[in-house]
Design a protein around this motif. Sequence first.
Motif, PDB file in Angstrom:
ATOM      1  N   TRP A 158     -18.935 -29.923 -27.842  1.00 32.85           N
ATOM      2  CA  TRP A 158     -17.905 -28.581 -27.721  1.00 32.85           C
ATOM      3  C   TRP A 158     -16.528 -29.197 -28.870  1.00 32.85           C
ATOM      4  CZ3 TRP A 158     -17.904 -25.028 -23.339  1.00 32.85           C
ATOM      5  CH2 TRP A 158     -19.131 -24.285 -22.480  1.00 32.85           C
ATOM      6  N   GLY A 180     -19.504 -23.028 -27.646  1.00 37.98           N
ATOM      7  CA  GLY A 180     -18.431 -23.595 -26.298  1.00 37.98           C
ATOM      8  C   GLY A 180     -16.690 -23.570 -26.658  1.00 37.98           C
ATOM      9  N   SER A 181     -16.800 -23.779 -28.197  1.00 37.81           N
ATOM     10  CA  SER A 181     -15.503 -23.785 -28.848  1.00 37.81           C
ATOM     11  C   SER A 181     -14.840 -22.783 -28.869  1.00 37.81           C
ATOM     12  CB  SER A 181     -15.138 -24.407 -30.281  1.00 37.81           C
ATOM     13  OG  SER A 181     -15.865 -23.751 -31.120  1.00 37.81           O
TER      14      SER A 181
END
Length: 481
Positions: free
Chosen positions: A258, A237-238
Amino acid sequence: TCFRLLCSLLLPALFLSGILCVCLVVLLWGIRLWIQRKKQLSSAGRDGKQPLLVAFFHPYCNAGGGGERVLWCAIRTLQKKYRNVTCVVYTGDRDATGEEIIEGAFRRFNIKLIHPVKFVFLERRYLVEASLYPHFTLLGQSLGSVFLGWEALLKCVPDIYIDSMGYAFTLPLFKYLGGCRIGCYVHYPTISTDMLSVVRNQDTRFNNAAFITNSPFFSKFKLVYYYFFAFMYGLVGSCSDVVMVNSSWTLNHILALWKAGACTSVVYPPCDVQTFLDIPLEVERSTSEYSIVSVGQFRPEKDHPLQIRAFAKLLKEKRVGQQPSLKLVLIGGCRNQQDEERVNNLKCLCEELGVSDDVIFRINIPFEELKRHLSEATIGLHTMWNEHFGIGVVECMAAGTVILAHNSGGPKLDIVVAYEGRITGFLAEDEDSYAEAMAYIFSLSPEKRLEIRENARRSVHRFSDQHFEETFLLSVEPLFK
């Protein structure tokens, strides 16, 4: 001697690992260059100025739910704002043509696109079907989405990639191999800190079976699995350049997992509030019957049994001979045989509690009939725990019912909140509090109920198509710079 033996084994292993890592990096770099070259060749034949390709990953774009409404509103918004943009949709709906999908979006949502959309039809959508993974479903579907994303990337390499359905594990694929700018719209986190708490506390829920909660070993094993998955989910997600979430509840979980606060914002989903606002709002006339309406698919997380039990408790505590009589109307869609079995179980629960004559089931009804039920209802009922947003809650408020929703998730944080200092509805948590809240709402004068309904209606303009367009464009702007 032992130290020398350890060194003689460890050093070659480290050397071999280093060689393998270098080979992997070179391989991935080679794949990226090949994909970029492929993209250049495919765009070389275009006449004039090359349009910017914006691709949406939405394997079920023809499903007709709230997530699909977000997709088509987002595409229409981009087409309004940017003239040099071509929108692409990766879909697995191979049983329909592109024209049929566009027609379906217009028929279901009244959304008419300004320019044509390019559809890339994927053949391996079965890889993300939950039924394929009876165990380790989260991990299985996520890995399956990587292979499906790879198929999508090979068929079309976009400039901007937006995951609009929650397949976060495709993000690094398009960022590092496709060289794309990355955005995503998160309707619901694949795993949440609440899910971790449920397993940690050994609570039995629809996604945490009793045989697991009753076994310390299985509970600990599942907790380790969830923590590992949450770590991986946070990593992928990051990779996003822009993150949009649909509610404050989703925002809190995504920020925790995240760690991408600088590029994360809340973009409320576009609800078709105007259709329901067209229902006339008047002071209730004296009637011999009041109705409580629940709208939602017959899925386990919607917790229809709680509605029936609370309603039965309300009837039981109601004074004998008191008028008017009450009816509970359960409106929802059945997707498959499991949903139909669930409805049959709910009917059995009604018989068990002695309320069969007072509970009405309406399955897969037309939209006009839904509007009629909502226009006649006094209370709109919603019982899902930690609903990420709650489009059904917004629709009930827009239609003019007094909403009673669960004291958690989107309803608590975003929807059933004070507006201009006045209440917009009510919240409850369990059988007793739901029954008490319904009794209280019915005890109010028609004029007081009308005041609450009017204020709720004014508040839902925050969730209109226009508000979505403004916040969506503001959020995705960095992708177009």
